[in-house]
Design an enzyme around this catalytic site. Structure first.
Site, PDB file in Angstrom:
ATOM      1  N   ALA A 158       0.808  -1.228   0.000  1.00 36.59           N
ATOM      2  CA  ALA A 158       0.000   0.000   0.000  1.00 36.59           C
ATOM      3  C   ALA A 158       0.840   1.278   0.000  1.00 36.59           C
ATOM      4  CB  ALA A 158      -0.937  -0.024   1.208  1.00 36.59           C
TER       5      ALA A 158
ATOM      6  N   GLU B  71      10.472  -5.715  -3.395  1.00 39.43           N
ATOM      7  CA  GLU B  71       9.435  -6.423  -2.629  1.00 39.43           C
ATOM      8  C   GLU B  71       9.897  -7.858  -2.429  1.00 39.43           C
ATOM      9  OE1 GLU B  71       6.494  -6.022  -0.907  1.00 39.43           O
ATOM     10  OE2 GLU B  71       6.792  -8.177  -0.636  1.00 39.43           O
TER      11      GLU B  71
ATOM     12  N   CYS C  82      -6.400  -6.462   3.756  1.00 40.48           N
ATOM     13  CA  CYS C  82      -7.710  -6.217   4.390  1.00 40.48           C
ATOM     14  C   CYS C  82      -8.771  -7.186   3.880  1.00 40.48           C
ATOM     15  CB  CYS C  82      -8.180  -4.796   4.112  1.00 40.48           C
ATOM     16  SG  CYS C  82      -6.908  -3.549   4.299  1.00 40.48           S
TER      17      CYS C  82
ATOM     18  N   ARG D 256       4.083   0.560 -16.186  1.00 32.45           N
ATOM     19  CA  ARG D 256       3.989   2.008 -15.925  1.00 32.45           C
ATOM     20  C   ARG D 256       5.357   2.618 -15.619  1.00 32.45           C
ATOM     21  NH1 ARG D 256      -1.075   0.169 -14.757  1.00 32.45           N
ATOM     22  NH2 ARG D 256      -2.765   1.695 -14.984  1.00 32.45           N
TER      23      ARG D 256
ATOM     24  N   VAL E  15      15.544  -6.343   0.773  1.00 31.89           N
ATOM     25  CA  VAL E  15      16.609  -5.414   1.160  1.00 31.89           C
ATOM     26  C   VAL E  15      17.115  -5.867   2.530  1.00 31.89           C
ATOM     27  CG1 VAL E  15      17.163  -3.028   1.758  1.00 31.89           C
ATOM     28  CG2 VAL E  15      15.711  -3.528  -0.222  1.00 31.89           C
TER      29      VAL E  15
ATOM     30  N   TYR F 212     -32.105  12.417   7.062  1.00 33.18           N
ATOM     31  CA  TYR F 212     -33.111  11.566   7.721  1.00 33.18           C
ATOM     32  C   TYR F 212     -34.207  11.159   6.736  1.00 33.18           C
ATOM     33  CZ  TYR F 212     -37.580  10.417   9.784  1.00 33.18           C
ATOM     34  OH  TYR F 212     -38.766   9.807  10.031  1.00 33.18           O
TER      35      TYR F 212
HETATM   36  C1  LIG Z   1      -6.074  -9.668   7.831  1.00 35.29           C
HETATM   37  C2  LIG Z   1      -5.914  -8.190   7.740  1.00 35.29           C
HETATM   38  C3  LIG Z   1      -7.043  -7.375   7.621  1.00 35.29           C
HETATM   39  C4  LIG Z   1      -6.889  -5.995   7.537  1.00 35.29           C
HETATM   40  N1  LIG Z   1      -8.013  -5.205   7.415  1.00 35.29           N
HETATM   41  C5  LIG Z   1      -7.875  -3.864   7.331  1.00 35.29           C
HETATM   42  C6  LIG Z   1      -9.019  -3.027   7.171  1.00 35.29           C
HETATM   43  O1  LIG Z   1     -10.157  -3.520   7.124  1.00 35.29           O
HETATM   44  N2  LIG Z   1      -8.843  -1.683   7.080  1.00 35.29           N
HETATM   45  C7  LIG Z   1      -7.579  -1.111   7.115  1.00 35.29           C
HETATM   46  O2  LIG Z   1      -7.469   0.122   7.004  1.00 35.29           O
HETATM   47  N3  LIG Z   1      -6.474  -1.888   7.261  1.00 35.29           N
HETATM   48  C8  LIG Z   1      -6.591  -3.231   7.358  1.00 35.29           C
HETATM   49  N4  LIG Z   1      -5.474  -4.024   7.483  1.00 35.29           N
HETATM   50  C9  LIG Z   1      -4.157  -3.380   7.600  1.00 35.29           C
HETATM   51  C10 LIG Z   1      -3.541  -3.085   6.232  1.00 35.29           C
HETATM   52  O3  LIG Z   1      -3.489  -4.230   5.452  1.00 35.29           O
HETATM   53  C11 LIG Z   1      -2.154  -2.525   6.436  1.00 35.29           C
HETATM   54  O4  LIG Z   1      -2.237  -1.406   7.267  1.00 35.29           O
HETATM   55  C12 LIG Z   1      -1.488  -2.123   5.129  1.00 35.29           C
HETATM   56  O5  LIG Z   1      -1.301  -3.222   4.305  1.00 35.29           O
HETATM   57  C13 LIG Z   1      -0.163  -1.448   5.410  1.00 35.29           C
HETATM   58  O6  LIG Z   1       0.450  -1.168   4.214  1.00 35.29           O
HETATM   59  P1  LIG Z   1       2.036  -0.990   4.162  1.00 35.29           P
HETATM   60  O7  LIG Z   1       2.381  -0.743   2.746  1.00 35.29           O
HETATM   61  O8  LIG Z   1       2.475  -0.020   5.184  1.00 35.29           O
HETATM   62  O9  LIG Z   1       2.626  -2.381   4.682  1.00 35.29           O
HETATM   63  P2  LIG Z   1       2.435  -3.865   4.126  1.00 35.29           P
HETATM   64  O10 LIG Z   1       1.128  -4.050   3.497  1.00 35.29           O
HETATM   65  O11 LIG Z   1       2.814  -4.762   5.252  1.00 35.29           O
HETATM   66  O12 LIG Z   1       3.530  -3.949   3.005  1.00 35.29           O
HETATM   67  C14 LIG Z   1       4.900  -3.923   3.301  1.00 35.29           C
HETATM   68  C15 LIG Z   1       5.603  -4.720   2.235  1.00 35.29           C
HETATM   69  O13 LIG Z   1       6.994  -4.564   2.404  1.00 35.29           O
HETATM   70  C16 LIG Z   1       7.623  -5.796   2.124  1.00 35.29           C
HETATM   71  N5  LIG Z   1       8.908  -5.758   2.817  1.00 35.29           N
HETATM   72  C17 LIG Z   1       9.109  -5.615   4.146  1.00 35.29           C
HETATM   73  N6  LIG Z   1      10.430  -5.600   4.409  1.00 35.29           N
HETATM   74  C18 LIG Z   1      11.049  -5.721   3.231  1.00 35.29           C
HETATM   75  C19 LIG Z   1      12.433  -5.773   2.847  1.00 35.29           C
HETATM   76  N7  LIG Z   1      13.404  -5.683   3.766  1.00 35.29           N
HETATM   77  N8  LIG Z   1      12.728  -5.926   1.549  1.00 35.29           N
HETATM   78  C20 LIG Z   1      11.742  -6.017   0.608  1.00 35.29           C
HETATM   79  N9  LIG Z   1      10.427  -5.986   0.909  1.00 35.29           N
HETATM   80  C21 LIG Z   1      10.095  -5.824   2.203  1.00 35.29           C
HETATM   81  C22 LIG Z   1       6.657  -6.839   2.657  1.00 35.29           C
HETATM   82  O14 LIG Z   1       6.839  -8.082   2.018  1.00 35.29           O
HETATM   83  C23 LIG Z   1       5.294  -6.207   2.331  1.00 35.29           C
HETATM   84  O15 LIG Z   1       4.766  -6.659   1.105  1.00 35.29           O
HETATM   85  C24 LIG Z   1      -5.595  -5.419   7.562  1.00 35.29           C
HETATM   86  C25 LIG Z   1      -4.460  -6.244   7.678  1.00 35.29           C
HETATM   87  C26 LIG Z   1      -4.607  -7.604   7.765  1.00 35.29           C
HETATM   88  C27 LIG Z   1      -3.377  -8.461   7.889  1.00 35.29           C
END
Ligand SMILES: Cc1cc2nc3c(=O)[nH]c(=O)nc-3n(C[C@H](O)[C@H](O)[C@H](O)COP(=O)(O)OP(=O)(O)OC[C@H]3O[C@@H](n4cnc5c(N)ncnc54)[C@H](O)[C@@H]3O)c2cc1C
Length: 455
Positions: free
Chosen positions: A7, A31, A41, A68, A78, A429
């Site tokens: 995200a 990634e 989510c 893109r 990393v 309402y």
């Molecule tokens: C089951 C579940 C349900 C959820 N439901 C909701 C919801 O309803 N509403 C909501 O707002 N949020 C929800 N969330 C939370 C939401 O998914 C996360 O907040 C969001 O994905 C965060 O995005 P991010 O990019 O910060 O991190 P992430 O999605 O964790 O992405 C980080 C990425 O970095 C990669 N990465 C990490 N370290 C390294 C490295 N050293 N080298 C290369 N790649 C690396 C990982 O593989 C990962 O793909 C939910 C989460 C889960 C698990």
């Protein structure tokens, strides 16, 4: 250069690409997993069967990002940041080959790491996290392979309760083992109790105040039971939903300063604070701490809604534009079967911790006019600051329409409104949508009375 392909990371990369073409800005994203821009989510709804295919949860694949003009390297982790030389060391997870890549601007979007306590049996077959699409697939495979129908969910936060619903939908007998006194610790205990009661009514066995001490396995190495200090719960499959911590291993090792919750600290433009970052490192999503606009304290809140916004802000700034992320009021919604659970702002204990004196009011109302078919009960709890009457927080538990009603309160909190001002809000309402006095307005009126009584 972007680390993390979901995200925050890919929103940043995409936004920067919108502002600057490939001739002006080279973008490389690392990634470690197979997928990019996926919706974790959606995992509970995929596991529960409401969403048919894994790929429906992928907003943009690696190939689409590459098309893109984003140089995406999947299955590449990393493993080191060299802030002085402005370069990162990465490892191809298939070949094991390592290389250094230089950057001018770095975006850390490494997300969060699920809590996985070191318990005997925690790595046994049949014990699953639900953080990534690979986790979701492994859980679905496990459900298909196992003839048993008993599932134990460890943790009763929003992921735990959503997974309880998913497993119920799959026909499992579900037990939720929770360390706290009530599920959903993001609510006050009196509101959590309503969730507890509703989940019990759905046939879910709720075990509170329970500390898991062991995951018991059979001779085949597969999970058999979840053991707590006082009891043992038979299990054919176990799902862990015990919370997450910011994934800041790289940042910590590189000497970037972290906040009290272990997340990176940024300025309003999402640029990492401190001289170590050299002004060229940004961070967003689950790996950062955010400013709570109500308590004025830094918090770690792992939500996709913030991660996407952080990514937009970072991408704008890295791409030569200008954007800021002011902070959050702590809005979150979830559901378990028909029950909707919503919260925004401060709980009672947050207000106390912030040194705020407050009053509360709780009301029962309905989702539609009482006489209109389908009207469902709804409980709204409101907190306001003593004397000033400033809104501090709202929690709603109910059926249809409960969750999104909290957005009214989120806007009121952001605007710094008093509960008195809220009573005059011109909310829509008609009998199919709300009683003539919307539950949020009824709660605001009762809270005004509580403020006056305490002044
Ligand atoms: C089951 C579940 C349900 C959820 N439901 C909701 C919801 O309803 N509403 C909501 O707002 N949020 C929800 N969330 C939370 C939401 O998914 C996360 O907040 C969001 O994905 C965060 O995005 P991010 O990019 O910060 O991190 P992430 O999605 O964790 O992405 C980080 C990425 O970095 C990669 N990465 C990490 N370290 C390294 C490295 N050293 N080298 C290369 N790649 C690396 C990982 O593989 C990962 O793909 C939910 C989460 C889960 C698990």
């Amino acid at each position: 250069m972007v680390i993390g392909g979901d995200a925050a990371g890919m929103s940043a990369a995409s936004q920067a690409r919108r502002l600057r073409g490939p001739d002006e800005l080279e973008i490389v994203a690392f990634e470690r997993g197979h997928f990019t821009s996926y919706s974790a989510c959606g995992i509970p709804y995929w596991v529960g069967g409401q969403v048919g295919e894994r790929d429906e949860l992928i907003a943009r694949s690696p190939e689409e990002h590459r098309a893109r003009g984003i140089g995406l390297r999947t299955r590449t982790e990393v493993v080191e940041l060299d802030l002085r030389e402005r370069r990162v060391r990465s490892r191809d997870l298939d070949s094991g080959a390592e290389s250094w890549t230089p950057y001018d601007k770095l975006v850390i979007a490494t997300g969060a790491r699920p809590v996985r306590p070191e318990l005997p049996g925690i790595d046994a077959a049949g014990v699953h996290g639900v953080q990534t699409l690979d986790d979701g697939q492994a859980l679905l495979d496990s459900l298909r392979e196992t003839p048993g129908r008993r599932a134990v969910v460890v943790g009763a936060g929003y992921i735990g309760v959503e997974m309880a619903e998913a497993l119920l939908n799959r026909g499992y007998e579900v037990t939720v083992v929770n360390r706290g006194a009530e599920p959903m610790s993001t609510l006050d205990p009196d509101m959590g109790r309503l969730v507890h009661k509703a989940m019990t009514g759905m046939g879910i066995t709720m075990v509170d105040d329970a500390e898991v001490t062991e995951i018991r396995t059979g001779d085949d190495g597969r999970v058999r039971a979840v053991v707590t200090r006082d009891a043992e719960f038979p299990a054919d499959v176990v799902v862990l939903g015990i919370g997450v911590r910011p994934e800041t291993t790289l940042a910590r090792a590189a000497g970037l300063p972290l906040g009290e919750h272990g997340g990176l600290l940024t300025d309003l433009a999402m640029r990492v604070r401190g001289p170590e970052a050299g002004g060229v490192v940004w961070a967003g999503g689950d790996c950062v701490e955010v400013l709570d606009l109500v308590s004025r304290r830094e918090r770690h809140i792992a939500l996709g809604t913030h991660a996407n916004k952080h990514g937009q802000v970072i991408g704008s700034n890295v791409g030569g534009g200008y954007a800021t992320f002011p902070g959050v009021v702590g809005t979150a919604v979830s559901k378990v079967c028909e029950l909707e659970i919503a919260r925004t702002g401060l709980r009672e204990k947050d207000a106390l911790r912030a040194g705020l004196q407050y009053v509360t009011a709780t009301i029962e109302s309905t989702s539609r006019a009482g006489y209109y078919p389908g009207a469902a009960p709804m409980t709204v709890k409101m907190l306001a600051e003593r004397r000033t009457g400033r809104l501090l927080g709202v929690q709603i538990v109910g059926r249809e329409g409960a969750a999104k009603r909290v957005d009214v309160a989120a806007v009121a909190l952001t605007a710094g409104m008093t509960v008195e001002q809220m009573t005059a809000l011109d909310l829509g309402y008609a009998p199919p949508f709300s009683p003539v006095w919307d539950p949020v307005l009824v709660a605001a009126r009762k809270t005004v009375a509580a403020v006056r009584a305490q002044s």
